[in-house]
Write a protein that holds these residues in place. Sequence first.
Motif: not given
Lengths: 132, 132
Positions: A92, B31, B33-34
């Motif tokens: 992340l 959003q 956790t990408q």
Amino acid sequence: MISQTAEYALRAMVCLASREAEALPGHVIAQITQVPASYLHKIMKQLVHAELVSSQRGPSGGFRLTRPSSQITVLDVIMAVDPIKRISHCPLNLPEHAHSLCPLHRRIDDTIGQACDAFSQTSLQSMIENQS
Amino acid sequence: MISQTAEYALRAMVCLASREAEALPGHVIAQITQVPASYLHKIMKQLVHAELVSSQRGPSGGFRLTRPSSQITVLDVIMAVDPIKRISHCPLNLPEHAHSLCPLHRRIDDTIGQACDAFSQTSLQSMIENQS
DNA sequence: AACATAATGGATATTGACATCCATATATCT
DNA sequence: AGATATATGGATGTCAATATCCATTATGTT
């Protein structure tokens, strides 16, 4: 857990280990290990490059181990063809995880580490008792 | 070691665990956790099907855990989206290995087993201390 | 009822691992 | 030198995992 390529490489290396000092041509290894011959050649090239096996062209040529099978580990083989990647930073990319992994990735990486340890403690020699 | 899909699923589950009882819509999870939003939806569907999360449509809907995070393990999540396959028989299909694995595959499967154990002993709850 | 929000389903695109093929280089044997 | 056996290199094909997109269904709000 390990890729198809690593599986193939291990089969080939165990095959060579069980016939130590004898040079085996690629198509023979392919036949014994049931690995597609043309793909095996790709893999053998990588093993040569990693200096785990040496190659000899021409009649009565082939591949052989560069070291005694007791001195080659399963991890050596895996890393030569399909390197296991450790998790060095949280994917992340959060600033608070810059220097230490979050619990999730810490846990996953620990498990990867355990697997690497297990593989590094297993020599090819230890696999050729009872081996076809 | 674990697939991209399993990695995504774990991120989503840890995210839900850290906001227990609150329903989070997919795009919010994506959003945080990408994870690509459209792909995450596929994964959430699998987690719903495995009954690890429940879903609620419409405004103020979203996803939430069906059980306390202390009762869901990392292995539960992995198996829901990308089952780890154990080696039950030697891929060479040799008659002499019909009932017991050869040393190579015995070793590999043992290592897979160790990894499963490690993952089954880790709850989602244990990952949400200090977690973003 | 109309609208907005959110999950679900299905079709399609992209990518990398796996695999095949053919030409070339190198070595051995006669 | 010629023939044969073998590894090497590069181009190409295949397929499953990953990812995107759009239409549809369900649900809450006004």
